[in-house]
Design a protein around this motif. Structure first.
Motif, mmCIF file in Angstrom:
data_model
loop_
_atom_site.group_PDB
_atom_site.id
_atom_site.type_symbol
_atom_site.label_atom_id
_atom_site.label_comp_id
_atom_site.label_asym_id
_atom_site.label_seq_id
_atom_site.Cartn_x
_atom_site.Cartn_y
_atom_site.Cartn_z
ATOM 1 N N TYR A 42 0.772 -1.030 0.007
ATOM 2 C CA TYR A 42 0.258 -0.071 -0.251
ATOM 3 C C TYR A 42 0.744 1.251 0.265
ATOM 4 N N LEU A 43 0.455 2.188 -0.792
ATOM 5 C CA LEU A 43 0.593 3.558 -0.944
ATOM 6 C C LEU A 43 0.399 4.564 -0.187
ATOM 7 N N TYR A 44 0.863 5.602 1.224
ATOM 8 C CA TYR A 44 0.892 5.529 2.208
ATOM 9 C C TYR A 44 1.178 7.360 2.066
ATOM 10 N N ASP A 45 0.490 8.323 3.020
ATOM 11 C CA ASP A 45 1.050 9.386 3.123
ATOM 12 C C ASP A 45 1.710 10.068 1.559
ATOM 13 N N VAL A 46 1.199 9.720 0.949
ATOM 14 C CA VAL A 46 2.219 10.838 -0.575
ATOM 15 C C VAL A 46 1.331 11.837 -0.417
ATOM 16 N N PRO A 47 2.827 12.677 -0.849
ATOM 17 C CA PRO A 47 2.484 14.435 -0.772
ATOM 18 C C PRO A 47 1.710 14.634 -2.347
ATOM 19 N N GLY A 48 1.198 16.056 -1.506
ATOM 20 C CA GLY A 48 0.257 16.475 -2.773
ATOM 21 C C GLY A 48 1.312 16.781 -4.081
ATOM 22 N N GLY A 49 0.195 16.142 -5.132
ATOM 23 C CA GLY A 49 1.213 16.752 -6.381
ATOM 24 C C GLY A 49 1.988 15.554 -6.719
ATOM 25 N N ALA A 50 2.556 14.530 -5.930
ATOM 26 C CA ALA A 50 3.371 13.470 -5.725
ATOM 27 C C ALA A 50 2.845 12.602 -7.121
ATOM 28 N N GLU A 51 3.692 11.325 -8.391
ATOM 29 C CA GLU A 51 2.889 10.910 -9.434
ATOM 30 C C GLU A 51 3.712 9.533 -8.688
ATOM 31 N N ARG A 52 3.195 7.872 -8.822
ATOM 32 C CA ARG A 52 4.087 7.322 -8.735
ATOM 33 C C ARG A 52 3.493 5.893 -9.534
ATOM 34 N N GLY A 53 3.771 4.873 -9.713
ATOM 35 C CA GLY A 53 3.650 4.372 -10.850
ATOM 36 C C GLY A 53 4.981 4.641 -11.663
ATOM 37 N N GLY A 54 4.245 4.580 -13.336
ATOM 38 C CA GLY A 54 5.703 5.256 -14.306
ATOM 39 C C GLY A 54 6.279 3.703 -15.151
ATOM 40 N N HIS A 55 5.477 3.231 -14.822
ATOM 41 C CA HIS A 55 6.805 1.773 -14.936
ATOM 42 C C HIS A 55 5.544 0.870 -16.126
ATOM 43 N N ALA A 56 5.358 -0.553 -15.917
ATOM 44 C CA ALA A 56 4.577 -1.504 -16.007
ATOM 45 C C ALA A 56 5.199 -2.887 -16.315
ATOM 46 N N HIS A 57 4.481 -3.899 -16.391
ATOM 47 C CA HIS A 57 4.734 -5.369 -15.557
ATOM 48 C C HIS A 57 4.562 -6.448 -16.973
ATOM 49 N N LYS A 58 5.532 -6.885 -17.074
ATOM 50 C CA LYS A 58 5.507 -7.894 -17.472
ATOM 51 C C LYS A 58 4.660 -8.816 -17.419
ATOM 52 N N GLU A 59 4.680 -9.631 -16.211
ATOM 53 C CA GLU A 59 3.549 -10.988 -16.127
ATOM 54 C C GLU A 59 2.577 -10.503 -14.965
ATOM 55 N N VAL A 74 -3.949 6.376 -14.908
ATOM 56 C CA VAL A 74 -4.016 6.659 -15.981
ATOM 57 C C VAL A 74 -2.930 5.582 -16.905
ATOM 58 N N LEU A 75 -3.570 4.615 -17.553
ATOM 59 C CA LEU A 75 -3.578 3.232 -18.403
ATOM 60 C C LEU A 75 -2.692 3.434 -19.902
ATOM 61 N N ASP A 76 -1.823 2.394 -19.992
ATOM 62 C CA ASP A 76 -1.293 2.553 -21.207
ATOM 63 C C ASP A 76 -0.743 1.429 -21.939
ATOM 64 N N ASP A 77 -1.596 1.247 -23.100
ATOM 65 C CA ASP A 77 -0.952 -0.030 -23.944
ATOM 66 C C ASP A 77 -0.409 0.231 -25.038
ATOM 67 N N GLY A 78 0.028 1.303 -24.646
ATOM 68 C CA GLY A 78 1.065 2.159 -26.294
ATOM 69 C C GLY A 78 0.384 2.261 -26.988
ATOM 70 N N GLU A 79 -1.228 2.143 -27.717
ATOM 71 C CA GLU A 79 -1.711 2.634 -28.579
ATOM 72 C C GLU A 79 -3.055 3.277 -28.273
ATOM 73 N N ASN A 80 -3.291 2.608 -26.884
ATOM 74 C CA ASN A 80 -4.563 3.304 -25.698
ATOM 75 C C ASN A 80 -4.181 4.043 -24.824
ATOM 76 N N LYS A 81 -5.051 5.078 -24.630
ATOM 77 C CA LYS A 81 -5.069 5.096 -22.996
ATOM 78 C C LYS A 81 -6.221 5.284 -21.844
ATOM 79 N N LYS A 82 -6.383 5.454 -20.820
ATOM 80 C CA LYS A 82 -7.328 5.466 -20.085
ATOM 81 C C LYS A 82 -7.170 6.026 -18.806
ATOM 82 N N ARG A 83 -7.587 6.994 -18.775
ATOM 83 C CA ARG A 83 -7.827 6.916 -16.679
ATOM 84 C C ARG A 83 -9.111 6.357 -15.645
ATOM 85 N N ARG A 101 1.477 1.372 -16.402
ATOM 86 C CA ARG A 101 0.176 2.651 -15.083
ATOM 87 C C ARG A 101 0.940 3.969 -14.843
ATOM 88 N N GLU A 102 0.575 5.098 -14.609
ATOM 89 C CA GLU A 102 0.966 5.883 -13.680
ATOM 90 C C GLU A 102 -0.718 6.341 -12.681
#
Ligand code: TYD
Length: 139
Positions: A42-59, A74-83, A101-102
């Protein structure tokens, strides 16, 4: 493996036992989510304006829940994005493999719970967006 897309990433409505003493939600592997839970973080104590993720997983497969407060995924499969905006303790976002994902716009005091199909493994990550795009374009 079949090519994944953001269309496979969807909100899962979890059971909610409403009670004047407080509500209760539960999650069972293979029942409410299509994988065995191997890890919880779990993610907690996230400061205002911070972003997490910024990666993808193979499996790795995941279910992301705003246990408290709210944030955007924000999800991105390389062609389409979805928030997707998450703000309910009884709604999870299923994220399939090979999705960039971000996580952003965390509200003050929010808590992001993640159920994952595998133990932590740095080798399962794409952390470079261009590399991720290149791999996806050759799938
Ligand atoms: P990372 O997955 O990049 O976080 P997020 O996606 O939430 O932004 O992980 C951040 C750091 O924490 C990184 O050094 C790896 C470590 N980590 C673990 O050791 N175990 C875990 O289960 C996770 C999710 C991360």
């Amino acid at each position: 493996m079949t090519r994944t897309s953001v269309d496979l990433c969807a909100i899962v409505d979890l059971p909610k036992i409403s009670d004047p003493r407080g509500n209760l939600t539960f999650i069972e592997s293979q029942h409410h989510i299509p994988f065995e839970i191997q890890r919880v973080y779990y993610l907690y104590d996230v400061p205002g304006g911070a972003e997490r993720g910024g990666h993808a997983h193979k499996e790795l497969e995941q279910l992301i829940i705003a246990i408290s407060g709210s944030f955007d995924v924000v999800l991105d499969d390389g062609e389409n994005k979805k928030r997707v905006h998450l703000n309910r303790s009884y709604s999870g976002l299923y994220v399939c493999p090979m999705i960039w994902r971000e996580l952003c716009n965390f509200s003050s005091g929010s808590v992001c719970l993640v159920l994952a199909s595998n133990k932590y493994d740095e080798a399962d990550y794409y952390r470079d967006y261009d590399e991720f795009l290149q791999v996806r374009s050759h799938e």
